[in-house]
Design a protein around this motif. Structure first.
Motif, PDB file in Angstrom:
ATOM      1  N   ASP A 268       0.854  -1.189   0.000  1.00  0.00           N
ATOM      2  CA  ASP A 268       0.000   0.000   0.000  1.00  0.00           C
ATOM      3  C   ASP A 268       0.894   1.244   0.000  1.00  0.00           C
ATOM      4  OD1 ASP A 268      -1.818   2.013   0.321  1.00  0.00           O
ATOM      5  OD2 ASP A 268      -2.538   1.374   2.298  1.00  0.00           O
ATOM      6  N   ASP A 270       0.111   4.216  -0.370  1.00  0.00           N
ATOM      7  CA  ASP A 270      -0.487   5.382   0.278  1.00  0.00           C
ATOM      8  C   ASP A 270       0.045   5.576   1.695  1.00  0.00           C
ATOM      9  OD1 ASP A 270      -2.071   6.288  -1.798  1.00  0.00           O
ATOM     10  OD2 ASP A 270      -3.743   4.964  -1.287  1.00  0.00           O
ATOM     11  N   ARG A 274       3.700   7.507  -1.555  1.00  0.00           N
ATOM     12  CA  ARG A 274       2.949   8.585  -2.211  1.00  0.00           C
ATOM     13  C   ARG A 274       2.945   9.876  -1.390  1.00  0.00           C
ATOM     14  NH1 ARG A 274      -1.114   4.530  -3.725  1.00  0.00           N
ATOM     15  NH2 ARG A 274      -0.751   3.885  -5.875  1.00  0.00           N
ATOM     16  N   ARG A 372       1.382   6.235   8.325  1.00  0.00           N
ATOM     17  CA  ARG A 372       0.699   7.025   7.303  1.00  0.00           C
ATOM     18  C   ARG A 372       0.880   8.516   7.581  1.00  0.00           C
ATOM     19  NH1 ARG A 372      -2.989   4.288   4.124  1.00  0.00           N
ATOM     20  NH2 ARG A 372      -3.221   2.065   4.649  1.00  0.00           N
TER      21      ARG A 372
END
Length: 436
Positions: A268, A270, A274, A372
């Motif tokens: 992932d 994200d 990213r 994150r």
């Protein structure tokens, strides 16, 4: 000449240092065999190292990740419980059977196992003749200590605090079910209950070889005598390592930022890649080199100041890097520090909170406290590292400490100390005539 079996959990970050150790032992004239997952058989045999394959029930599964941006002790406990079951408890019986089969087939002088390879626990408790067992610390020290918070919480220790009661609460309350499950597994194998907490099992081994330096660990007044700090395992670039077509473009870059989500928790983008590409896309004075670790996930648009590839030869890249942004893989962090590269770490699963906390504790980088991070948080952290000297000074200090020790020489000395550094002429190399 000795004969050594190296058993590695089938995770890239665990197999890589064990395979490097196997290659060094082979260069020294020893006989070696690797025991790990089928995906790593070809890379091992390409280096001339015979490889036995673990059965499916010895595999390590990915634990489900609780959703959410913020990290908390409750979220880490839930994640840790899932990871203990999938990575430490479920594979025990399968790993033990595979390990036993190898030991019945060949007389080994010693067995190396990474600390997640819990199939070694029944071997250590069986009370039968066995070779020396050396647990290999491919993650930060997991051992309980009065001087440190329980492993997995990612808390830096305070010198004025005794963590004995907290560790007891974790063992007897939070992870009581997991400990009971360990005992049940051992009983099914004809053994008694475990004499130690699950994550403390390496103290049962003859040695715990910790693949780092003391400077990257917390001070502990109760460190077992069996713990040996070897320094990081050097990872050589493959002879056929290829540079990407854009490699020459880096020669004119004043500031290079390396970005990676590792080779395991990289499905992932994200989470880290990213947000970081977004955060640094306007920094035209920076060049971002991102590695996807072989992930098949789609990355999307790539900013003009970024280059992306699966992997790169670290010994050629890291000397040119000003800061490394990572989700906290232990091996990658060690390699960065060997080159004095300061770090920004964003990870909250498995051992990553512990690695991030140690990076911050040593002053070698910044712990973002989440897997994150928002682009703004990444940008602020990069500016802090690049605009101040404290992080580079600290990472350079760790690099100097690492340069003073040779992991392979330390391990060779340990084998001699254990009486496992030479061949036993009174036993056959293989009981069934099978070649190495």
């Amino acid at each position: 000449m000795g004969r050594y079996l190296l058993a590695a959990s089938p995770i890239p970050g665990h197999v890589t240092p064990m395979l490097a150790l196997a290659a060094d032992l082979r260069r020294r004239g020893h006989k070696v065999r690797l025991l790990t997952g089928p995906a790593f058989r070809e890379p091992a045999e390409a280096q001339g190292i015979p490889c036995s394959v673990l059965p499916p029930d010895a595999a390590v599964a990915r634990a489900e990740r609780p959703r959410g941006r913020k990290s908390s002790w409750l979220r880490r406990w839930r994640t840790g419980r899932c990871e203990l079951r999938s990575s430490f408890l479920d594979p025990i019986a399968g790993q033990f059977r595979a390990l036993t089969a190898e030991l019945e087939r060949t007389d080994f002088d010693a067995v190396f196992v990474d600390v997640m390879f819990t199939g070694a626990i029944p071997l250590l408790l069986a009370g039968k003749p066995r070779p020396a067992v050396l647990a290999c610390g491919v993650v930060p020290l997991m051992l309980s200590s009065a001087d440190t918070a329980p492993f997995g919480m990612g808390w830096q220790p305070r010198s004025d605090r005794d963590y004995t009661a907290m560790n007891r609460f974790v063992r007897q309350v939070l992870f009581r079910g997991e400990q009971r499950r360990l005992d049940a597994t051992l009983r099914e194998l004809g053994l008694g209950t475990a004499p130690s907490y699950l994550l403390d099992w390496p103290i049962l081994a003859d040695r715990l070889l910790q693949f780092t330096i003391p400077g990257f660990e917390y001070p502990r007044g109760d460190l077992p005598a069996s713990v040996v700090f070897t320094g990081p395992i050097p990872i050589d670039d493959p002879e056929n390592a290829r540079r990407p077509s854009w490699w020459s473009e880096l020669s004119g870059a004043k500031t290079i930022v390396h970005l990676t989500q590792g080779t395991w928790d990289n499905t992932d983008f994200d989470q880290l890649i990213r947000p970081t590409l977004t955060a640094l896309s306007r920094h035209t004075d920076l060049v971002v080199v991102a590695c996807t670790g072989g992930s098949r996930s789609a990355l999307g648009p790539i900013p003009a100041n970024a280059y992306v590839t699966d992997s790169l030869p670290y010994t050629q890249l890291l000397p040119r890097v000003a800061v490394m942004i990572t989700n906290g893989g232990y091996g990658g962090v060690q390699q960065a520090l060997r080159h004095g590269v300061p770090l920004i770490v964003a990870g909250d699963t498995a051992d990553k909170p512990e690695i991030a906390a140690r990076v911050a504790y040593t002053g070698a980088g910044i712990d973002l406290g989440t897997a994150r991070p928002r682009p703004a948080a990444v940008a602020v952290a990069v500016d802090r590292v690049l605009e101040t000297d404290e992080f580079r000074i600290a990472s350079a200090g760790l690099a100097r400490e690492m340069m003073k020790v040779s992991a392979f020489e330390v391990i060779s000395d340990v084998l001699i100390e254990l009486g496992s550094g030479h061949a036993r002429e009174d036993v056959p190399v293989s009981r069934n005539g099978e070649s190495w």
